[in-house]
Scaffold this motif. Sequence first.
Motif, PDB file in Angstrom:
ATOM      1  N   PRO A 205      64.452 -28.598 -11.105  1.00 13.71           N
ATOM      2  CA  PRO A 205      64.368 -27.757 -12.308  1.00 13.71           C
ATOM      3  C   PRO A 205      65.421 -28.137 -13.353  1.00 13.71           C
ATOM      4  CG  PRO A 205      64.244 -26.416 -10.325  1.00 13.71           C
ATOM      5  CD  PRO A 205      64.624 -27.797  -9.883  1.00 13.71           C
ATOM      6  N   VAL A 206      65.060 -27.989 -14.615  1.00 12.64           N
ATOM      7  CA  VAL A 206      65.983 -28.228 -15.724  1.00 12.64           C
ATOM      8  C   VAL A 206      65.877 -27.080 -16.716  1.00 12.64           C
ATOM      9  CG1 VAL A 206      65.929 -30.749 -15.540  1.00 12.64           C
ATOM     10  CG2 VAL A 206      64.246 -29.583 -16.983  1.00 12.64           C
ATOM     11  N   GLY A 210      67.631 -29.924 -25.501  1.00 14.98           N
ATOM     12  CA  GLY A 210      67.378 -30.783 -26.651  1.00 14.98           C
ATOM     13  C   GLY A 210      67.221 -32.234 -26.251  1.00 14.98           C
ATOM     14  N   MET A 211      67.749 -32.585 -25.056  1.00 13.88           N
ATOM     15  CA  MET A 211      67.573 -33.939 -24.549  1.00 13.88           C
ATOM     16  C   MET A 211      66.166 -34.108 -23.973  1.00 13.88           C
ATOM     17  SD  MET A 211      71.243 -35.074 -22.881  1.00 13.88           S
ATOM     18  CE  MET A 211      71.579 -33.564 -21.966  1.00 13.88           C
ATOM     19  N   ILE A 212      65.851 -35.342 -23.586  1.00  8.55           N
ATOM     20  CA  ILE A 212      64.522 -35.697 -23.089  1.00  8.55           C
ATOM     21  C   ILE A 212      64.594 -35.834 -21.570  1.00  8.55           C
ATOM     22  CG2 ILE A 212      62.695 -37.439 -23.180  1.00  8.55           C
ATOM     23  CD1 ILE A 212      64.082 -38.231 -25.964  1.00  8.55           C
ATOM     24  N   GLY A 226      67.490 -33.928 -14.187  1.00  6.45           N
ATOM     25  CA  GLY A 226      66.438 -34.456 -15.039  1.00  6.45           C
ATOM     26  C   GLY A 226      66.824 -35.101 -16.342  1.00  6.45           C
ATOM     27  N   TYR A 227      68.039 -34.878 -16.815  1.00  7.49           N
ATOM     28  CA  TYR A 227      68.446 -35.488 -18.090  1.00  7.49           C
ATOM     29  C   TYR A 227      69.371 -36.671 -17.808  1.00  7.49           C
ATOM     30  CZ  TYR A 227      66.477 -31.201 -20.014  1.00  7.49           C
ATOM     31  OH  TYR A 227      65.627 -30.173 -20.327  1.00  7.49           O
ATOM     32  N   GLY A 282      84.859 -37.310 -20.783  1.00  3.44           N
ATOM     33  CA  GLY A 282      83.981 -38.461 -20.831  1.00  3.44           C
ATOM     34  C   GLY A 282      82.551 -38.026 -20.599  1.00  3.44           C
ATOM     35  N   TYR A 283      81.688 -38.963 -20.228  1.00  3.82           N
ATOM     36  CA  TYR A 283      80.260 -38.681 -20.095  1.00  3.82           C
ATOM     37  C   TYR A 283      79.825 -38.558 -18.637  1.00  3.82           C
ATOM     38  CZ  TYR A 283      79.995 -40.127 -24.999  1.00  3.82           C
ATOM     39  OH  TYR A 283      80.168 -40.234 -26.353  1.00  3.82           O
ATOM     40  N   ALA A 284      78.976 -37.570 -18.393  1.00  5.69           N
ATOM     41  CA  ALA A 284      78.280 -37.471 -17.117  1.00  5.69           C
ATOM     42  C   ALA A 284      77.126 -38.465 -17.117  1.00  5.69           C
ATOM     43  CB  ALA A 284      77.764 -36.051 -16.907  1.00  5.69           C
ATOM     44  N   TYR A 285      76.644 -38.807 -15.929  1.00  6.92           N
ATOM     45  CA  TYR A 285      75.506 -39.717 -15.794  1.00  6.92           C
ATOM     46  C   TYR A 285      74.190 -38.951 -15.895  1.00  6.92           C
ATOM     47  CZ  TYR A 285      72.534 -43.420 -13.854  1.00  6.92           C
ATOM     48  OH  TYR A 285      71.555 -44.356 -13.666  1.00  6.92           O
ATOM     49  N   GLU A 286      74.126 -37.805 -15.261  1.00  4.29           N
ATOM     50  CA  GLU A 286      72.953 -36.930 -15.330  1.00  4.29           C
ATOM     51  C   GLU A 286      73.393 -35.485 -15.391  1.00  4.29           C
ATOM     52  OE1 GLU A 286      69.869 -39.627 -12.597  1.00  4.29           O
ATOM     53  OE2 GLU A 286      70.658 -37.729 -11.825  1.00  4.29           O
ATOM     54  N   VAL A 287      72.626 -34.660 -16.079  1.00  2.00           N
ATOM     55  CA  VAL A 287      72.837 -33.215 -16.121  1.00  2.00           C
ATOM     56  C   VAL A 287      71.475 -32.544 -16.051  1.00  2.00           C
ATOM     57  CG1 VAL A 287      74.988 -33.378 -17.447  1.00  2.00           C
ATOM     58  CG2 VAL A 287      72.799 -33.155 -18.655  1.00  2.00           C
ATOM     59  N   ASP A 288      71.474 -31.226 -15.833  1.00  2.00           N
ATOM     60  CA  ASP A 288      70.189 -30.523 -15.775  1.00  2.00           C
ATOM     61  C   ASP A 288      70.084 -29.350 -16.733  1.00  2.00           C
ATOM     62  OD1 ASP A 288      71.845 -28.665 -14.559  1.00  2.00           O
ATOM     63  OD2 ASP A 288      70.758 -28.630 -12.646  1.00  2.00           O
ATOM     64  N   GLY A 289      71.136 -29.097 -17.533  1.00  2.00           N
ATOM     65  CA  GLY A 289      71.094 -27.966 -18.449  1.00  2.00           C
ATOM     66  C   GLY A 289      71.268 -26.636 -17.756  1.00  2.00           C
TER      67      GLY A 289
END
Length: 423
Positions: A205-206, A210-212, A226-227, A282-289
């Motif tokens: 689930p996400v 605004g991301m794809i 999923g992001y 810094g940046y995460a590799y993946e997130v799910d909102g």
Amino acid sequence: MKTNLTELVARVDAYAAKQTLPTEQTTARLRTLLSDALAKATTAEADGTFFVKTGDIPAMWLRDATFQVLPYVKLIKTIPALESFLVGVLRRELRYVQHDPYANAFNQTASGAHWSEDDSDVAVSDLVWERKFEIDSLCAPLFLALKLRENTTHTDYLDDEFWQTLDVIVTVFETEQHHDQSPYYFKRVDCPANDTLTNDGRGTPVGYTGMIWNGFRPSDNACEYGYHVPSNMFVVAVLEPLLPLMPTQFSSLKARIEQLVAAVKAGIATYAVVTLPGGKRGYAYEVDGLGHQKLMDDANVPSLLSLPFIGYTNIDDELYQHTRAFILSAQNPYYYQGKVLAGIGSNHTPEAYVWPISLAMEGLTATDQAVKVGQLEKIAATDNGTGQCHESVSVDDASQYTRDWFSWANMTYCELALDVIEV
């Protein structure tokens, strides 16, 4: 004018024979590999396009094909005939996207060959080899078009077919901003867990960001969340430069792209900028909102390591540098160090195996020439005498590797070699 592949190979080989890198070994490897995609992976089609298989798998991945031919863009001024070849690759990619924008890999003909015959209960076209949805597959042709734009004076390929295909791509991106309303799912049976999507093929689930949404990483392994952040950054990197090039008759599409890019950028800023181990941002590799983050990097491009290369940010950007320090350390679960190699691997290949693609990308995103040369030397020294870069190599034993022929890896080595030569 018809492109003669045999003649192109001869010209590329002649160019390579004149080049000198800092060591004999790295020079020899460039001369062996620079024509690899042209000579071994490419087939000319009757319609003027070119089929580029990924290597020892007989299918054309949109992402792989773009990076396989990318070094040739740098040689257009020296070998002008490469331009029509590259445009032919681009046109084939665009037509594949129009055929099925959710597919990542395609057959040369509608043969009905598939990676697996049990992917899902959704009908898969006979032209499609595999239907894993990966954002980067749709970004890759746009990236190639932009590189052509930077290195040529002709823009015939930016025609109605190109912009209409872009419309198809943007429509998919808009749909996958709201994945809960998307028709796409992917189910594969009798396979490793990372080769299919959970939740009845819908993925974990996400929440809206605004991301794809992205089903599979550039490694072709399922996203945990999923992001996929590098792929969303790739979207920004390829769509923004296209905006000023768009014809007036596509003004509606332009407005949609502007809205999409703004939403993706806002989503990255809100959800993907995180506190890394050690306390820096810094940046995460993946997130799910929904509050979950995956802190890592994978060898496959687009990756967090590759962000300057794909055009998302500058090498000296603070967030990138903090991220780079993290992913090139043992804190990244896919950073491996052993007796002969140290670098980033992937959960697509065995533990403690490093990918030459990531070694080359480490060089391509470095500012120190000595680092670039050092990465070339590492790759050339771990081919086990095969003359090939391979998919991944054991950090302790270069005789242990995956895939005998992986053209993407070979050509990324060439990309770095040409960068060192400063073509």
